[in-house]
Design an enzyme around this catalytic site. Structure first.
Site: not given
Ligand code: PGA
Length: 266
Positions: A107, A177
């Site tokens: 992430h 993302e």
């Protein structure tokens, strides 16, 4: 749940990344209790709830299995090393033991703390070897008109996906993302058109390395400022199989409307 058995490519995957919230188990249970009915009602989909790891065991005991088969649990990060000498870290085996079937890897908020591409690759390998689903997050920091971000993505995919046996790769999920679309500093969410082109590019890169059938079988999700308004547009026109939802996943009403928009049309 193996990809074979749940025919993963046909399922929508909606990930709720709770990040560092909420502050108490009581609140965590309340959020999940509120969204449960909609998650369970969402046929052809799995809702993967990724709470802070300290809440995993109790939440998964309370909310998995009977009556909640469309809810799965995930961890937000993991440590890939073996042995005892890793104070404060959690291994794939521990996370699995407390109910996690999925682990978010790479992430951007973890990369910002200094996680390198090679460390992300180690994590991915550890998660997949442990038989868990790995949700690998990739995304460029910015876009320019020259398309340099394609190169950034290609390098991330090359460096982050380790050389491990193909059969262990079956539980790989990719979340696109773009950094400029994530979190409180997001400039704006990506458009479905931007995401559509990027998903094709990700599959092209995977095809070159692993062959077409594998590349086409990897679920690709979108994450970054997903809300009730962007979710249906992204699912309809973004070419993605699901969503990774951050802030809005802690707002039960908003998350419920995101879940409702993920209902597969007949
Ligand atoms: P956001 O975060 O939805 O709050 O932008 C997305 C994420 O957790 O990656």
């Amino acid at each position: 749940m193996g990809r074979g058995t749940l025919s993963h490519m046909e399922k929508r995957i909606i990930v709720a990344n709770w990040k560092m919230g909420p502050d108490s188990y009581e609140q965590a249970e309340k959020i999940l209790a509120e969204i449960k009915a909609d998650a369970v009602a969402l046929r052809g989909a799995v809702t993967v709830v990724c709470p802070p790891a300290v809440f995993l065991r109790d939440l998964s005991l309370k909310f998995t299995g009977k009556g909640a088969s469309r809810i799965a649990f995930g961890a937000q990060t993991v440590f890939p090393g073996a042995g005892l000498a890793h104070t404060g870290e959690l291994s794939p085996a521990m996370l699995h033991d407390v109910g996690a079937e999925y682990v978010i890897v790479g992430h951007s908020e973890r990369r910002a703390l200094g996680e390198s591409d090679s460390f992300v690759a180690e994590k991915l390998s550890a998660v997949l070897k442990a038989g868990l689903f790995a949700i690998l997050c990739v995304g460029e920091g910015r876009r320019d008109e020259h398309g340099n971000y394609f190169q950034v993505l290609e390098e991330q995919l090359r460096r982050n996906i380790p050389d491990i046996p193909k059969r262990q790769m079956e539980k790989l999920v990719i979340a696109y993302e773009p950094l400029w679309a994530i979190g409180e500093n997001a400039i704006h969410p990506a458009t479905p058109e931007e995401v559509f082109g990027t998903v094709i590019f990700i599959r092209k890169v995977l095809t070159e390395r692993f062959g077409k059938s594998f590349a086409m079988s990897v679920p690709v999700l979108y994450g970054g400022s997903v809300d009730p308004e962007t979710a249906p547009r992204m699912l309809d026109a973004g070419g993605v199989q699901g969503l990774l939802v951050g802030r809005e996943s802690l707002q039960p009403k908003h998350f419920i409307s995101i879940l409702r928009s993920a209902k597969l049309k007949k």
